[in-house]
Design an enzyme around this catalytic site. Structure first.
Site, PDB file in Angstrom:
ATOM      1  CE1 TYR A 144       0.939   0.327   4.354  1.00  0.00           C
ATOM      2  CE2 TYR A 144      -1.329  -0.151   4.897  1.00  0.00           C
ATOM      3  CZ  TYR A 144      -0.044   0.113   5.287  1.00  0.00           C
ATOM      4  OH  TYR A 144       0.253   0.164   6.614  1.00  0.00           O
ATOM      5  CD  GLU A 145       0.065   5.359   2.805  1.00  0.00           C
ATOM      6  OE1 GLU A 145       0.929   6.243   2.773  1.00  0.00           O
ATOM      7  OE2 GLU A 145      -0.710   5.169   3.752  1.00  0.00           O
ATOM      8  N   GLY A 146       1.958   2.724  -2.496  1.00  0.00           N
ATOM      9  CA  GLY A 146       3.029   2.556  -3.485  1.00  0.00           C
ATOM     10  C   GLY A 146       3.727   1.226  -3.300  1.00  0.00           C
TER      11      GLY A 146
END
Lengths: 148, 406
Positions: free
Chosen positions: B382-384
């Site tokens: 998550y978040e990249g």
């Protein structure tokens, strides 16, 4: 795994009254939360199966509790020792009573825990032990105040 | 203070000097982390969201750590916020996910991009815990490529109507407000909106509890079915939503990196205690050299990642003072990607090695290190994802013309 806990509780009853109840195995037998098959063995000891629940996981330990009237009516000891569900535990605690007409009960406990339960680590165990001890003292305080 | 956290606070204090109010935030974080430990573990075993997290954080005035004091927050600079998240990370990434989304992605997006009216409307509540943010960028068909998102908006009188699905949304079912990204039904460019989750047409379709970890964090599938938002709820400029989304992710990635430091610290503490107390072959297992190799790995990675994360935070603080400096912004973006990439991978591998040190009990979900093992895997997604971080880092070195995702 060694743990040390300490704290204090205020009980609305005289120190003499609190002391006589706390050191009475028959009284302690009635106030232990989550205890089964409680048997008073003699004037200073009792046995019980204690259920310890951590979220969805519960363990049952057969414990023997021994009460010592070290210095009536201000100081007593209680040792709890037992095993079950892959864990073993020995707790040595000291109670000191002061004040009046309400009583302040200062206590400290040293626990030695081995086996499965020790695996969850001292930080978490301390958190759970603090929660459990708080339940026990709430129960004892309510019972003493109700009987006083 | 917890021993390893105290060491971090001391080191950062020597580096940048920490004021009384900053130390007070960190002391509060230390107490809150201890208070959250039991409920986090219990809820993890029950595989349920932990509602104690916002309650405990609000009680210790920690719901608005980076929110400016004029809006009721504690005005922490990035490095202090990182330390705060480092300590909470010791309790697990479930707590970090809640805080990161509420603060780094939600509150800071409003603080950095919102109008004065929006800041006054949302930030005091966010700092108190009355407002909880979720961040609606990911969709069933738009993950690493947010530009392909399909949620649309149409003009509706003095406002807009939004329709679409938002998937894998942390805080989704508990948030009071969602930062939602949508594109015009008849045009290009993504726009951000602040959606009130009590509005007609907003619904939580599924609470996603079938995860392999991160059970204590709320994850949901949300549906926006012709939800009306007022013009005043448009966040930033129309058509500039992706810039806002990427800026929020820059904040979020430093936050995840900081949380992962806490995970490594707890792994190290747990391994230290376990291996020095468990006896096999007649001696504590910590005396076996192959166990010491795991300890050395976790410690080295923790130290390395700590400075990557602090460096990214320092760069972000530098950029905050010079917001028009695009070179600084690019540098902060690069360093936040490096910190998140390295810290999330190291946290997962540290948790794996901690499980190994715990032996058979490590494989039980009751072991504290198994919780980190299950939870930390998501930080690489998550978040990249790892792969997006690699592309960002590589293009920052090679130049924008080499951006592989163009």
């Amino acid at each position: 795994m060694q743990l040390h806990l300490e704290g204090s509780n205020a009980i609305k009853a005289s120190a003499d009254r609190v002391y006589s109840m706390l050191t009475d195995p028959g009284f302690v037998a009635k106030t232990l939360p989550d205890a089964e098959d409680v048997r008073v063995l003699d004037g200073s000891s009792l046995e019980a199966k204690i259920k310890l629940r951590i979220a969805v996981v519960s363990s049952t330990l057969r414990m023997r509790l021994t009460i010592g009237k070290t210095a009536p009516p201000t100081k007593a000891t209680m040792t709890a020792e037992g095993s079950g569900s892959g864990s073993a535990m020995k707790i040595t605690s000291v109670f000191e009573l002061s004040g009046g007409p309400s009583t302040t009960m200062r206590w400290s406990a040293d626990a030695d825990i081995t086996g499965v339960m020790a695996g969850i680590g001292s930080t978490l165990l301390k958190g759970f032990a603090t929660k459990k001890v708080s339940e026990i003292f709430t129960s004892i305080t309510a019972a003493v105040e109700a009987a006083a | 203070m917890e021993r390893l956290f105290q060491a971090s606070v001391d080191e950062v204090g020597k580096l940048i000097g920490l004021g009384k109010s900053e130390l007070s935030i960190l002391e509060d974080a230390d107490v809150a982390a201890d208070e959250l430990l039991v409920s986090e573990y219990e809820k993890y075993l029950e595989r349920k969201y932990n509602p104690e997290v916002p309650a405990v954080l609000a009680r210790h005035n920690l719901m608005g750590v980076p929110i400016q004091e004029r809006y009721g927050g504690r005005g922490a600079r990035q490095l202090v916020e990182s330390l705060f998240l480092e300590r909470l990370g010791q309790t697990g990434l479930g707590v970090i996910t809640f805080v990161d989304v509420h603060l780094c992605l939600g509150s800071l997006a409003v603080q950095d991009w919102g109008t004065q009216e929006q800041k006054e409307r949302y930030l005091p509540g966010a700092a108190k815990g009355d407002v909880v943010f979720a961040y609606g960028l990911t969709e069933p068909e738009a993950g690493s490529d947010p530009a392909s998102l399909r949620t649309t908006y149409v003009k509706d009188g003095d406002g807009y109507r939004l329709s679409g699905s938002k998937y894998l949304i942390s805080n989704g079912s508990i948030a009071t407000n969602l930062i939602a990204f949508a594109r015009p039904a008849d045009g290009k460019g993504v726009t951000a909106f602040v959606v009130d989750t009590s509005d007609k047409g907003f619904s939580v379709d599924m609470r996603l509890e079938e995860k392999i970890g991160l059970f204590t964090s709320d994850t949901s599938l949300l549906t926006l079915d012709d939800v009306h938002v007022d013009r005043e709820d448009l966040l930033g400029e129309e058509g500039k939503g992706l810039s806002l989304a990427y800026a929020a992710l820059l904040n979020g990635r430093i936050g995840i990196g900081s949380g992962c430091l806490g995970v490594m610290e707890d792994c190290l503490n747990q391994v230290r205690e376990r291996t020095t107390s468990r006896v096999q072959h007649g001696k504590e297992i910590a005396r076996h050299q192959l166990i010491q190799r795991h300890v050395a790995f976790i410690e080295s990675n923790l130290e390395a990642c700590r400075w990557l994360d602090y460096r990214a935070a320092l760069k972000k603080d530098e950029y905050e003072k010079d917001l028009r400096n695009l070179a600084l912004r690019a540098d902060a973006d690069r360093l936040s990607a490096v910190a998140k990439y390295m810290s999330s991978r190291s946290a997962f591998e540290s948790a794996d090695r901690a499980v190994q040190c715990f032996g058979g009990f490590g494989y039980s979900i009751m072991s504290p290190v198994a919780k980190h093992f299950l939870d930390s895997r998501v930080a690489r997604i998550y978040e990249g994802t790892d792969e997006i971080m690699e592309l960002k880092i590589a293009s920052s070195v090679l130049g924008r013309e080499f951006e592989a995702y163009r």
